[in-house]
Design a protein around this motif. Structure first.
Motif, PDB file in Angstrom:
ATOM      1  N   LYS D 125      73.036  57.067  27.609  1.00  0.00           N
ATOM      2  CA  LYS D 125      72.598  56.468  26.269  1.00  0.00           C
ATOM      3  C   LYS D 125      72.389  57.386  25.140  1.00  0.00           C
ATOM      4  O   LYS D 125      71.728  58.240  25.211  1.00  0.00           O
ATOM      5  N   PRO D 126      73.078  56.895  24.105  1.00  0.00           N
ATOM      6  CA  PRO D 126      72.920  57.750  22.747  1.00  0.00           C
ATOM      7  C   PRO D 126      71.514  57.854  22.410  1.00  0.00           C
ATOM      8  O   PRO D 126      70.933  56.777  22.776  1.00  0.00           O
ATOM      9  N   GLU D 127      71.123  58.876  21.757  1.00  0.00           N
ATOM     10  CA  GLU D 127      69.645  59.072  21.303  1.00  0.00           C
ATOM     11  C   GLU D 127      69.363  57.773  20.247  1.00  0.00           C
ATOM     12  O   GLU D 127      67.983  57.600  20.139  1.00  0.00           O
ATOM     13  N   SER D 128      70.162  57.767  19.475  1.00  0.00           N
ATOM     14  CA  SER D 128      70.064  56.832  18.263  1.00  0.00           C
ATOM     15  C   SER D 128      69.580  55.630  18.698  1.00  0.00           C
ATOM     16  O   SER D 128      69.033  54.764  18.001  1.00  0.00           O
ATOM     17  N   LEU D 129      69.846  54.974  19.858  1.00  0.00           N
ATOM     18  CA  LEU D 129      69.637  53.778  20.407  1.00  0.00           C
ATOM     19  C   LEU D 129      68.252  53.744  21.054  1.00  0.00           C
ATOM     20  O   LEU D 129      68.122  54.515  22.271  1.00  0.00           O
ATOM     21  N   SER D 130      67.301  52.912  20.901  1.00  0.00           N
ATOM     22  CA  SER D 130      66.130  52.686  21.635  1.00  0.00           C
ATOM     23  C   SER D 130      66.542  52.176  23.177  1.00  0.00           C
ATOM     24  O   SER D 130      67.654  51.577  23.177  1.00  0.00           O
ATOM     25  N   PHE D 131      65.596  52.329  24.138  1.00  0.00           N
ATOM     26  CA  PHE D 131      65.793  51.675  25.363  1.00  0.00           C
ATOM     27  C   PHE D 131      66.069  50.205  25.235  1.00  0.00           C
ATOM     28  O   PHE D 131      66.776  49.353  25.789  1.00  0.00           O
ATOM     29  N   GLU D 132      65.337  49.409  24.228  1.00  0.00           N
ATOM     30  CA  GLU D 132      65.483  47.909  23.799  1.00  0.00           C
ATOM     31  C   GLU D 132      66.746  47.649  23.518  1.00  0.00           C
ATOM     32  O   GLU D 132      67.272  46.716  23.836  1.00  0.00           O
ATOM     33  N   GLU D 133      67.016  48.427  22.515  1.00  0.00           N
ATOM     34  CA  GLU D 133      68.669  48.059  21.986  1.00  0.00           C
ATOM     35  C   GLU D 133      69.477  48.307  23.146  1.00  0.00           C
ATOM     36  O   GLU D 133      70.562  47.523  23.221  1.00  0.00           O
ATOM     37  N   ALA D 134      69.505  49.629  23.690  1.00  0.00           N
ATOM     38  CA  ALA D 134      70.412  49.644  24.728  1.00  0.00           C
ATOM     39  C   ALA D 134      70.544  48.673  25.972  1.00  0.00           C
ATOM     40  O   ALA D 134      71.934  48.284  26.306  1.00  0.00           O
ATOM     41  N   ALA D 135      69.340  48.082  26.193  1.00  0.00           N
ATOM     42  CA  ALA D 135      69.242  47.052  27.390  1.00  0.00           C
ATOM     43  C   ALA D 135      70.134  45.939  26.901  1.00  0.00           C
ATOM     44  O   ALA D 135      70.239  44.877  27.918  1.00  0.00           O
ATOM     45  N   CYS D 136      70.470  45.794  25.580  1.00  0.00           N
ATOM     46  CA  CYS D 136      71.057  44.486  25.103  1.00  0.00           C
ATOM     47  C   CYS D 136      72.546  44.496  25.583  1.00  0.00           C
ATOM     48  O   CYS D 136      73.482  43.453  25.278  1.00  0.00           O
ATOM     49  N   LEU D 137      73.147  45.620  25.777  1.00  0.00           N
ATOM     50  CA  LEU D 137      74.498  45.872  25.691  1.00  0.00           C
ATOM     51  C   LEU D 137      75.415  45.342  26.889  1.00  0.00           C
ATOM     52  O   LEU D 137      76.611  44.802  26.669  1.00  0.00           O
ATOM     53  N   PRO D 138      74.807  45.611  28.051  1.00  0.00           N
ATOM     54  CA  PRO D 138      75.878  45.250  29.158  1.00  0.00           C
ATOM     55  C   PRO D 138      76.466  44.195  29.616  1.00  0.00           C
ATOM     56  O   PRO D 138      77.443  44.178  30.371  1.00  0.00           O
ATOM     57  N   THR D 139      76.054  43.242  29.051  1.00  0.00           N
ATOM     58  CA  THR D 139      76.477  41.691  29.417  1.00  0.00           C
ATOM     59  C   THR D 139      77.049  41.101  27.984  1.00  0.00           C
ATOM     60  O   THR D 139      78.312  41.046  27.778  1.00  0.00           O
ATOM     61  N   ALA D 140      76.219  40.622  27.041  1.00  0.00           N
ATOM     62  CA  ALA D 140      76.859  39.751  26.050  1.00  0.00           C
ATOM     63  C   ALA D 140      77.733  41.013  25.278  1.00  0.00           C
ATOM     64  O   ALA D 140      78.830  40.522  24.438  1.00  0.00           O
ATOM     65  N   TYR D 141      77.082  41.856  24.786  1.00  0.00           N
ATOM     66  CA  TYR D 141      77.861  42.833  23.785  1.00  0.00           C
ATOM     67  C   TYR D 141      79.000  43.562  24.287  1.00  0.00           C
ATOM     68  O   TYR D 141      80.144  43.529  23.936  1.00  0.00           O
ATOM     69  N   THR D 274      84.723  46.774  31.274  1.00  0.00           N
ATOM     70  CA  THR D 274      84.757  48.077  32.022  1.00  0.00           C
ATOM     71  C   THR D 274      83.565  49.016  31.875  1.00  0.00           C
ATOM     72  O   THR D 274      82.934  49.126  30.737  1.00  0.00           O
ATOM     73  N   ARG D 275      83.304  49.932  32.790  1.00  0.00           N
ATOM     74  CA  ARG D 275      82.489  51.080  32.473  1.00  0.00           C
ATOM     75  C   ARG D 275      82.887  51.930  31.311  1.00  0.00           C
ATOM     76  O   ARG D 275      82.000  52.408  30.406  1.00  0.00           O
ATOM     77  N   HIS D 276      84.030  52.056  31.404  1.00  0.00           N
ATOM     78  CA  HIS D 276      84.782  52.779  30.094  1.00  0.00           C
ATOM     79  C   HIS D 276      84.363  52.399  28.760  1.00  0.00           C
ATOM     80  O   HIS D 276      84.383  52.783  27.756  1.00  0.00           O
ATOM     81  N   GLU D 277      84.734  50.790  28.808  1.00  0.00           N
ATOM     82  CA  GLU D 277      84.449  50.006  27.654  1.00  0.00           C
ATOM     83  C   GLU D 277      82.760  50.200  27.143  1.00  0.00           C
ATOM     84  O   GLU D 277      82.632  50.060  25.958  1.00  0.00           O
ATOM     85  N   LEU D 278      81.901  50.255  28.181  1.00  0.00           N
ATOM     86  CA  LEU D 278      80.794  50.175  27.888  1.00  0.00           C
ATOM     87  C   LEU D 278      80.252  51.455  27.091  1.00  0.00           C
ATOM     88  O   LEU D 278      79.504  51.498  26.241  1.00  0.00           O
ATOM     89  N   ALA D 279      80.681  52.610  27.702  1.00  0.00           N
ATOM     90  CA  ALA D 279      80.574  53.883  26.830  1.00  0.00           C
ATOM     91  C   ALA D 279      81.335  53.675  25.471  1.00  0.00           C
ATOM     92  O   ALA D 279      80.487  54.206  24.461  1.00  0.00           O
ATOM     93  N   ALA D 280      82.251  53.377  25.259  1.00  0.00           N
ATOM     94  CA  ALA D 280      82.962  53.041  23.913  1.00  0.00           C
ATOM     95  C   ALA D 280      81.966  52.232  23.187  1.00  0.00           C
ATOM     96  O   ALA D 280      81.794  52.513  21.950  1.00  0.00           O
TER      97      ALA D 280
END
Lengths: 323, 323, 323, 323
Positions: D125-141, D274-280
């Motif tokens: 998780k990049p530091e600049s993202l809060s846990f709340e923000e990061a938790a939004c990413l793995p499905t819709a985003y 993919t996992r790679h796309e989540l990192a990107a």
């Protein structure tokens, strides 16, 4: 000059408007050249033109024919590319030009002593191909080449299903797919056509709708409604349908959108091919020794007989006219 | 179990460290399986291992061999994929894993009664391929397949130049390029090798550095320094060099960077291939009838003779060991 | 008409051959059109022309200038695409035409009241861009756009390194990379230039050759010899170097071929861009609000001052001439 | 440990089967790891699970939740990738695995103190993202990222149409498309949603079915039946529809196959990433400052309130649970 042309339209009796006679030499705009036609070949497109499909009343009389091989103004042996881009088109791939035309639609066609084409529409003919063989390429075989190798992205070792063996493009698809090192599966409702597909090089043939022993990387679709769901079910996840026509009609009972998104399938439209693809296609035949399947060869004066045979449906392979 | 392994290294006399004898059965970690080896084939990699290149002292004794075909635990006929990804690797293409290894580097190799591999490293062997033929594929032919069709992006009708005919990968390149419908040009300094290249299917052969009669879409480079400038000059604008080794050394006199940017050339590295590509390669051979070129077949007990022949350079095609 | 042109060459004193004066109106071949120039911008290419590089003696006098924005014959606001394809070219991407030219090489350039160009070389100017801004795009920014998004294949979320911050193309690379959602790293030997790179939007800057905190997906190379090995070492496995010039010279100490093949790196040449890419570039600026960096704007009569500033190297951003 | 789980199914009253309580710690198979959940986010998938869609009776009780951010076993801040590949899968892209599952389908989900996942499913998780923000990413985003940049192949300067503004994926599509330098058009039947789409960054909004002022390079389709024909008509020749769902149903009145082949359109399915796309994707947010839209944040104990809000449809943006 000598020419075979459409004088009028008839949806019921298309051959009524066909004339074997004389027409003025073609005009040669700036940037265009002429080709002395040695051989040309017949397409369903020519029959449709006589029915008034894709051709306008005010364009009559129109010399028919999309395909030709012959001699350019310097005596070089060439194949003619049938897709003419509109002068206003700025893109790189002429098959994406919405105003493109095929020879015999806006400009006079190839069933004549001479045809005028843009200079870029002339491709060198390899020595190893006869004029008759080369004249088979610019429509059916070019369509098949683009479907398989550009739009389908298929490469040696991939698996392909050709639906509707027996059609002109399907025949070309089977032969070119084998030439490119693919595993080729084909379907037809008709046992005689399945047998011919095996002769052309298909590895395995199946009745229409039959469950295949393996999933394929791509399906070549020219049938449409009758085969669509089978095409979808035959693909591996991420596989591709390339569609370039719908001989059984375009209205699908079920487009299978849920399978498309869940299995991440790809449906890619394809129509004709580029000048560059025509050059690659001639190189493919030259390099592999594969030759187009010719049903019969007639002198161009007997073009009526060729049109009649195609209208009767009594054809397997290309009908070639020589001059 | 019976095994052929490296006991020590010698850069001058690599065969001194080679033992034909007995080794314990391989360990089988969670998620791995075993294959009973029916045939395996020799690579220069095995000779380098005996010289201590790519293999660590503390890994000795190490059973040699990257390639194998045999029977899986259920008795299915399979080919073994030699690239083992590191457990920490999260990418999709195992050849990009910087910590990947080949069998016989970190894990015991294939010159034995049995080899342990990750379950994913087992690919079905088509019936039409013998164990001997299948055992030739996982290194040289897989490398060639990826160079041509993945990294080179070559498709039927394209033109390819293979530099340095005579090498193991170059032989595979020529045969697979023909199987995929390419026009194949090849070079060699040696007339006998040029003649063999024609026998393998090259359309035209040339002395090293000779000006070609046409520009090609791609060059397959395994030579490096001696052929680089010729490779660059042989490409059409936008063409591709695929490089997977440098038998004449990697230090280029001139990398030709100005030509690369002005002609928009592409230089693409390539090494080994994926499990998916190995499956496509087996399908390609099955579909086309093309078969790997085998120099000789020996029982694995006589592995010493095979190593000696390769060390002498007296080889054209693969050396296969049967068990 | 008013025009700024080269009358003679001098490698030492290039400005000696520069004339601000009068020239006849341009000829307008069939299929060409004219653009009334409202703004144009200066490139190093113009200075090279005055040195006799890329321009032939017999072509003199030659109006200089590759870039322009202005009004077409119907009064529409347009940007001019500088790449003119040879009439014999049959390919789809004009930057692959080996006989292509830039305006001011074979055909008169843009530093004049009026310029003649092929009809396809005119791209609509978005209202949101001023003529001055639009005139900056056709060379440096178009080159950068193609490097990043076509040849580099970079997409939002990827990581890119720009070598040699401070150069004209490097400035465009940094700004366009940020506009496209990339993470942007940049290097320069010069602290002031590193600081400016940060102002332009680079996320992080480094001294030349410094080890980066992460591997990148692609490196944009316009430096060559001085940065090559660092570029190679900065890439992830499978990563891409796009090269479009070599300000430090093309002769590499070590092309790093072993790393290229083992890590499967890609080296892709790039030069200029297509008409289609110029349209996408204008759309990118219109959609994001990003604007080219302009060093100064001068009336075209004062073109001498602009050339002098560029020859002195005292420039950061584009020099624009208005008319 | 604390957990929010499904105890039973009800298609009418899905919340009846929802329990906020205690569940045993997850099992951690070989090759898996655990993440201490700091934040997770709610998806319609969770509501469907309570209705018994995509979840089997015998899998109950099942902890819900696909998305999470938290701390790995070494205390690093991480985002969890929700797609779990089947151990038998040998391909490179896990979203093509037909036996893949999402967390909370076969393996326990993320609405808990701790979740077990394969080691490869953890992304920094990049530091600049809060846990709340990061938790939004793995499905819709992540779904939106793959649709735009992988399956759609969109790059900076391209034009995209997002159908059905207001949905969760559509919101992510608009925001990520802007972050990637695209021109963004959006449609909705509802004026308030069109207005919100403008606030999110859409350049222009339109009523459903309205004729657009320009053709687009790609359409992002999550609506299906209600918008299909409009999507087809909005594309330039060769353009792409990416489809990842059908909120108005998958049964198309007319699949528009004739337009697809004649205009050479592309229909590409997409699902998850993919996992790679989540990192990107995390890199994209870190590099651009774009942040997911959060409707509300609740402590995980109040998960019932979040589920109730989603069931009522009274939501614009993600509902986040913190722990």
């Amino acid at each position: 000059m000598f020419a075979v042309y459409a004088e009028s339209f008839s949806s019921d009796e298309p051959l009524n408007g066909l004339v074997v006679g004389e027409r003025p030499d073609p005009e040669v705009p700036d940037g265009w050249t002429t080709v002395d036609v040695k051989a040309s070949s017949l397409n369903h497109h020519d029959l449709w033109s006589l029915r008034g499909v894709g051709l306008k009343e005010e364009a009559l009389p129109m010399i028919l024919g999309c395909d030709a091989a012959g001699l350019d103004e310097d005596g070089n042996e060439v194949v003619v590319h049938a897709v003419v881009r509109d002068p206003s088109y700025t893109g790189g791939d002429e098959t994406f030009d919405p105003k493109r035309s095929l020879l015999s639609e806006r400009y006079q066609g190839t069933f004549a002593d001479r045809v005028a084409v843009p200079k870029a529409n002339v491709v060198p003919k390899p020595e190893s191909l006869s004029f008759e063989e080369a004249a088979c390429l610019p429509t059916a075989y070019l369509t098949a080449y683009r479907m398989l190798f550009t739009q389908g992205g298929l490469k040696a070792g991939d698996k392909v299903l050709v639906q509707g063996a027996g059609g002109g493009v399907a025949t070309a698809l089977i032969m070119l797919a084998r030439a490119g090192g693919l595993r080729v599966l084909a379907t037809s409702r008709d046992e005689a056509k399945r047998s011919k597909a095996l002769d052309l090089g298909a590895h395995e043939v199946f009745e229409s709708g039959a469950r295949l022993p393996m999933k394929v990387d791509a399906v070549m679709e020219t049938v449409g409604r009758a085969t669509w769901s089978h095409s979808i079910r035959s693909l591996r996840p991420g596989g591709t349908i390339v569609t370039s026509g719908t001989t059984s009609g375009p209205k699908l009972d079920d487009a299978e959108l849920t399978r498309i998104f869940f299995l991440q399938l790809r449906v890619i439209g394809s129509t004709m091919g580029t000048r560059h693809e025509l050059a690659a296609l001639t190189n493919l035949l030259d390099a592999t020794g594969v030759r187009p399947l010719i049903d019969r060869t007639l002198p161009m004066e007997k073009a009526q007989d060729g049109f009649a045979a195609m209208a009767d449906g009594d054809v397997f392979g290309k009908i070639v006219f020589t001059r």
